[in-house]
Enzyme design. Structure first.
Site, short mmCIF file in Angstrom:
data_model
loop_
_atom_site.label_atom_id
_atom_site.label_comp_id
_atom_site.label_asym_id
_atom_site.label_seq_id
_atom_site.Cartn_x
_atom_site.Cartn_y
_atom_site.Cartn_z
N SER A 23 8.01 -30.15 -28.00
CA SER A 23 7.13 -29.53 -28.98
C SER A 23 5.76 -30.22 -29.01
O SER A 23 5.66 -31.44 -28.90
CB SER A 23 7.78 -29.65 -30.35
OG SER A 23 6.91 -29.16 -31.33
N GLY A 48 5.07 -27.50 -33.48
CA GLY A 48 5.57 -27.64 -34.85
C GLY A 48 4.94 -26.62 -35.81
O GLY A 48 3.73 -26.53 -35.91
N GLY A 74 -1.99 -34.12 -35.99
CA GLY A 74 -1.72 -33.84 -37.40
C GLY A 74 -1.10 -32.47 -37.64
O GLY A 74 -1.35 -31.83 -38.66
N LEU A 75 -0.29 -32.03 -36.65
CA LEU A 75 0.52 -30.82 -36.82
C LEU A 75 -0.29 -29.54 -37.06
O LEU A 75 0.15 -28.63 -37.73
CB LEU A 75 1.56 -31.00 -37.94
CG LEU A 75 2.64 -32.06 -37.66
CD1 LEU A 75 3.51 -32.28 -38.89
CD2 LEU A 75 3.52 -31.68 -36.48
N CYS A 132 7.19 -36.68 -37.31
CA CYS A 132 5.79 -36.78 -36.89
C CYS A 132 5.13 -37.96 -37.62
O CYS A 132 5.13 -38.01 -38.84
CB CYS A 132 5.02 -35.51 -37.20
SG CYS A 132 3.26 -35.69 -36.81
N ASN A 194 10.66 -38.98 -30.91
CA ASN A 194 9.29 -38.55 -31.16
C ASN A 194 8.39 -39.73 -30.79
O ASN A 194 8.87 -40.74 -30.27
CB ASN A 194 9.12 -38.15 -32.63
CG ASN A 194 7.97 -37.17 -32.82
OD1 ASN A 194 6.91 -37.32 -32.22
ND2 ASN A 194 8.17 -36.18 -33.67
N GLY A 245 10.96 -38.81 -23.84
CA GLY A 245 10.15 -40.03 -23.84
C GLY A 245 9.67 -40.39 -22.45
O GLY A 245 10.39 -41.05 -21.69
#
Lengths: 305, 271
Positions: A23, A48, A74-75, A132, A194, A245
């Site tokens: 994502s 996201g 920041g999404l 996040c 993440n 990762g």
């Protein structure tokens, strides 16, 4: 020898191969359609999503670091309504499973969004973003406290019959505890990791490089940490784990599978090689052929310690 | 499209500035002025990300290899600023780079009848050469070029060879007029009342000045922005700038890579 079987099954969904796009690194799929055969990858995981559109952070938002990159986007996203109107029609044309990553500010928002996503036939499954590092709400708050994580996953579980994946943050003391909380709340699978919270400094200006000061580190630099966490979590829970990762090659992906991952997500690699996911799936297939392995599932958790 | 490109030449045109010519597939000849390319410097993880460069020139020329006929070439002009461009500056004839091109939205070529005013600051001239080359086919083109010092003034002869009237100014007066290029350009706009379109690329303070002049003189203006990018195709959202409607309540971010790099000046928020 016949072609090796690369398919894997997670939460009742069969993926043609274990390579998914992480994502936030693959837009809504359409952005990459000219560079990668979307029918050749395991799944598309979209940027996201929140109920309302979200602006994201001020710029600068990204910085390359040694072997990795920091981001503090920041999404930023279009919100569920624009997603349905402008993004779903394209996704409908692809047979590859689509997993929607999403987040909320409150448990209720997570549940509401899960319920709305549940009604979209093109959405194969959902991935809950509780990890996040770049926003105050809608992510890390729920991803660092096992009780909060439990309540979010539980609420989502009750709001949808679609497969639920919880995406975990590495920015915790004990990731296994977080994994247990999500598994107890009946997540179907876990994805990890993440990004790791990091920062970069401009010595000339004596200022942080990113407007947000800190950002999430991704790319090859994080792979050893991710592998360790996947290994720890995969042996601690009964549900499937998806490894993420710094995966750049088929070999990287296989390492995660051996550590216990049932599938992997490719993130930062998409930026420098837009066909990375397709290439990595191809490299995995070559490895299986060359080593006489008939089924990729034989490798899941096959690490000898 | 993504392709492997062979370096044809890579010359230092001024201290710290390089001009690289490389091979390209025939489709690239159809690139629009203002579009850009993403170059993967090495097949390694350091530097990790691709680097964006404006298309300085693209065209078809006789191949340097006898008997191969005409071949498409691509050129970029770049300044050495970090490890990616540092590594690129060491490339020689025959080396390979991985390229994605052409990307982004280019310049609108506008009405052929009107005069075209190009304004470039330092390495910001990179996308303006191919633009000038295209525009001179139909329009009168003037080019205002500024830099800190004479070393920042590149490729004047190349522009003049196209038949473009070129005006140079430097902050320290070591070449051309002393002062800001935008002041020279504004004087020209005020003194010549013919219809014009402005095209600008350069550092942000220069672009802001150009946008203010465009506003004051009611001249249509397009600006090409530079940004730090990861993907170049609208996925990472790392390169956004504020659109004209932007406020904390009504966010309006535009991707430099996908919505730009060229924007009409009045589509952006400049404060």
């Amino acid at each position: 020898m016949s072609k090796p079987d690369l398919s894997v099954e997670i939460a009742g969904i069969t993926f043609r191969n274990p390579v998914m796009t992480a994502s936030g690194t693959f837009g809504y799929g359409e952005e990459f359609a000219d560079y990668v055969d979307l029918e050749s990858i395991g799944a598309i995981i979209t940027k996201g999503l929140s109920i309302k559109p979200k602006a994201g952070n001020p710029t600068p938002r990204i910085q390359e670091t040694t072997g990795g990159m920091l981001n503090a986007i920041g999404l930023q996203n279009v919100g569920i309504e624009a997603f349905v109107e402008h993004k779903v029609p394209f996704l409908r044309t692809v047979s590859t499973p689509v997993i929607v990553n999403f987040f909320g500010n409150t448990v209720e928002e997570y549940a509401e969004l899960a319920e709305r996503l549940d009604r979209i036939p093109e959405v194969t499954g959902v991935e809950i973003n509780i990890s996040c590092p770049n926003v105050k709400h809608g992510g890390i708050v729920f991803g660092t406290d096992p009780k909060a994580a439990y309540s979010v996953v539980k609420a989502v579980r009750e709001a949808t019959i679609k497969p639920v994946i919880a995406k975990l943050s590495p920015n915790v003391t004990d990731i296994v505890e977080m994994a247990w909380a999500c598994a107890d709340a009946e997540a179907d699978a876990l994805s990890l990791i993440n990004t790791l919270t990091g920062m970069a400094i401009d010595v000339k200006r004596r200022r942080p490089v990113l407007a947000n000061v800190t950002g999430g580190l991704s790319g090859p630099a994080v792979k050893p940490v991710a592998l360790r966490m996947v290994w720890q979590v995969a042996r601690a829970v009964k549900i499937p784990v998806i490894g993420i990762g710094g995966i750049m090659s088929g070999t990287d992906a296989l390492e995660f599978m051996l550590a216990g991952a049932s599938a992997v997500q490719v993130g930062t690699a998409n930026f420098l090689d837009p066909s990375a996911a397709q290439r990595i799936a191809g490299e995995m297939e070559t490895y299986l052929e060359q080593n006489g392995i008939h089924d990729v599932k034989e490798l899941i958790g096959a690490l000898e310690v | 499209m993504q392709f492997k490109s062979t370096v044809i030449s890579n010359q230092e045109v001024s201290p710290g500035y390089f001009r690289m010519r490389m091979t390209a597939p025939p489709e690239l000849a159809g690139s629009q002025p203002g579009q850009f390319i993403m170059v993967r410097v090495r097949d390694a993880i350091d530097p990790l990300l691709r680097r964006p460069f404006g298309i300085f020139d693209v065209g078809v020329a006789e191949s340097e290899f006898p008997g191969l006929g005409a071949a498409t070439y691509l050129e970029m002009l770049y300044k050495v600023v970090g490890k990616g461009t540092e590594a690129l500056s060491g490339y020689h004839h025959g080396d390979h780079v991985d390229v994605i091109a052409p990307l982004g939205a280019g310049f609108d070529l506008g009405d052929p009848e009107e005069e075209k005013i190009l304004v470039g600051g330092g390495i910001g001239i990179a996308p303006l050469y191919y633009l000038a080359k295209t525009l001179v086919q139909h329009s009168r083109v003037r080019f205002f070029l500024g830099g800190r010092t004479r070393d920042d003034i590149l490729c004047v002869t190349e522009f003049e060879r196209l038949g473009v009237e070129t005006y140079v100014s430097t902050d320290d007066g070591t070449l051309g007029d002393r002062g800001l290029v935008t002041e020279v350009m504004e004087r020209h706009i005020r003194e010549n009342r013919s219809r014009k379109t402005l095209y600008a690329c350069g550092p942000m303070p220069m672009l802001k000045a150009v946008a203010e002049i465009a506003q004051r003189t009611a001249t249509p203006c397009q600006v090409s922005l530079e940004a730090y990018m990861a993907c170049g195709m609208g996925a990472c959202l790392g390169c956004v700038v504020k659109g004209k409607e932007h406020s904390d309540e009504t966010p309006d971010y535009r991707c430099v890579c996908k919505d730009g790099p060229v924007f009409a000046f009045d589509q952006l928020k400049w404060v």
